[in-house]
Design an enzyme around this catalytic site. Structure first.
Site, PDB file in Angstrom:
ATOM      1  CB  CYS A 141      21.480 -27.470  14.438  1.00 59.79           C
ATOM      2  SG  CYS A 141      23.182 -27.996  14.767  1.00 59.79           S
ATOM      3  N   GLY A 177      39.861 -52.864  30.284  1.00 61.78           N
ATOM      4  CA  GLY A 177      38.813 -52.854  29.269  1.00 61.78           C
ATOM      5  C   GLY A 177      37.996 -54.122  29.365  1.00 61.78           C
ATOM      6  N   GLY A 204      37.660 -53.245  24.500  1.00 62.56           N
ATOM      7  CA  GLY A 204      38.552 -52.120  24.728  1.00 62.56           C
ATOM      8  C   GLY A 204      39.975 -52.483  24.364  1.00 62.56           C
ATOM      9  CB  CYS A 224      37.174 -47.496  28.782  1.00 60.25           C
ATOM     10  SG  CYS A 224      38.588 -46.899  29.745  1.00 60.25           S
ATOM     11  CG  ASP A 236      45.456 -43.606  21.320  1.00 59.48           C
ATOM     12  OD1 ASP A 236      44.841 -42.835  22.066  1.00 59.48           O
ATOM     13  OD2 ASP A 236      45.199 -44.824  21.228  1.00 59.48           O
ATOM     14  CB  THR A 293      40.485 -46.344  32.842  1.00 61.78           C
ATOM     15  OG1 THR A 293      41.180 -46.950  31.740  1.00 61.78           O
ATOM     16  CG2 THR A 293      41.456 -45.471  33.620  1.00 61.78           C
TER      17      THR A 293
END
Length: 385
Positions: free
Chosen positions: A351, A325, A303, A202, A145, A204
């Site tokens: 579904c 974060g 984060g 997050c 990761d 970013t």
């Protein structure tokens, strides 16, 4: 500089069109999936399948990817990527199954839990140390990761890891484009994590301006992965069970959740109580009106590139980095079982609307329609600080 003008979509840009169905009840829907992994050389568990379960994952984040969460979700056939920061001793104790606390035929930890690592030499040595001491190959999955899966160093690490560990299922990410998904799969990844910046904590996209609308990223990466016999995880951006449904309908094989699993007992975070003044008043015995107060409970959630995470695990941010974060308080939600029921119930219901008796059929049964809004927000309230 190049400008792409194709429209890219997020979960809140679409709804799934209902269609006539022969399903009479939600209980007829089968949420189990079975997968065979391209690079994994280990033995199948049944019918040549390397995995079977409900393909929803808890993220490897503080307050989510805990041992307690893993054990609870595994009982539902769901998956957990453990936090990177667990000590070797904790991992050995966990994966070396104790027959006093776990029945001899219980393989839930082997089949539904991944150890998480980064791409440093220290990470590789840590995995090697745990893997060599784990009984009977119980450590089957690894999650490699990093925030930015586009570096050559990352791709080379995945290739090196695959050569060294042919009997481990490799989860690798994060990326958001088809060509990088293909490269990781060709270098040995079995499952690619898809998502840059969509997570609830997050930042970013705010800090860097980099990202990709998550639904389009899932659709494009799924198309690339499936053509090579690989699989993907839709990682981040799901705020509701309906978002989880859209991720599966868009082609995700697994969906990873962070914020939706935050705030529960199994996450192990500190519960914080705050007192708030309400809009109500009460009449006191001496005839005066007094304000009414109520308590609300919260849990910290942050984060893994936030200031809070860096201070906790590394003593603070390096001088060449900025936080990507945020730290928030999420409402305390008790045991995770009620949230699991809410998510799985939403998927089953979806579904039936789409006419998919099995979760694996949802992608081919679903038709997305673009829209300007997805739901009525009249009585929505923000329970988080």
């Amino acid at each position: 500089m190049r400008l792409e003008t194709d429209v890219k979509l997020d979960y809140n840009d679409v709804l799934i069109r209902p269609k006539r169905s022969t399903l009479g009840s939600r209980k007829e829907v089968d949420l189990d999936r079975g997968f065979t992994f391209r690079g994994y050389k280990g033995d199948p568990i049944d019918d040549y399948r390397h995995y079977r379960g409900v393909p929803i994952m808890a993220s490897n984040m503080d307050g989510v990817g805990t041992i307690e969460m893993a054990d609870t979700l595994a009982q539902q056939g769901m998956f957990t990527c453990l936090v990177k920061t667990l000590a070797v001793s904790e991992l050995l104790e966990y994966f070396n199954k104790d027959e006093v606390t776990s029945p001899p035929d219980d393989d839930s930890r082997r089949e539904h839990v991944a150890m998480s690592i980064g791409i440093t030499d220290t990470d590789l040595a840590k995995f090697n140390g745990v893997y060599k001491q784990v009984d009977k190959g119980n450590l089957k999955y690894v999650c490699i990761d990093v925030a930015n899966g586009y570096s050559e160093r990352f791709s080379n690490f995945v290739r090196k890891f695959r050569k060294q560990y042919p009997n481990v299922v490799i989860i690798a990410g994060n990326v958001v484009t088809g060509e990088m998904t293909e490269e990781l799969i060709l270098n040995g990844a079995d499952i690619v994590k898809v998502g840059i910046g969509p997570g609830s904590v997050c930042t970013t996209r705010i800090q860097t301006g980099v990202g990709y609308p998550q639904l389009s990223a899932v659709m494009e990466c799924a198309d690339a992965a499936h053509g090579l016999g690989g699989h993907i995880i839709a990682d981040g951006g799901c705020n509701t069970p309906g978002d989880v449904v859209k991720a599966f309908a868009g082609g995700a094989d697994f969906v990873m959740l962070g914020g939706m699993f935050a705030g529960h007992d199994e996450g192990g975070g500190e519960v914080i109580t705050k007192v708030y003044e309400t809009n109500e008043v009460t009449l006191t015995p001496d005839g005066f009106y007094d304000s009414v107060y109520e308590e609300k409970k919260f849990v910290k959630f942050y984060g893994m590139s936030s200031d809070a995470a860096n201070v906790k695990h590394f003593g603070g941010l390096k001088d060449y980095r900025s936080s990507e974060g945020r730290e928030v308080l999420v409402s305390y939600r008790g045991e995770v079982s009620s949230t699991v029921q809410d998510i799985l119930g939403g998927i089953r219901s979806a579904c039936t609307y789409a006419g998919a008796q099995r979760l694996k059929h949802l992608m081919r049964c679903a038709t997305f329609i673009r829209c300007t809004d997805t739901h009525n927000r009249l009585f929505e309230s923000n329970d988080n600080e």
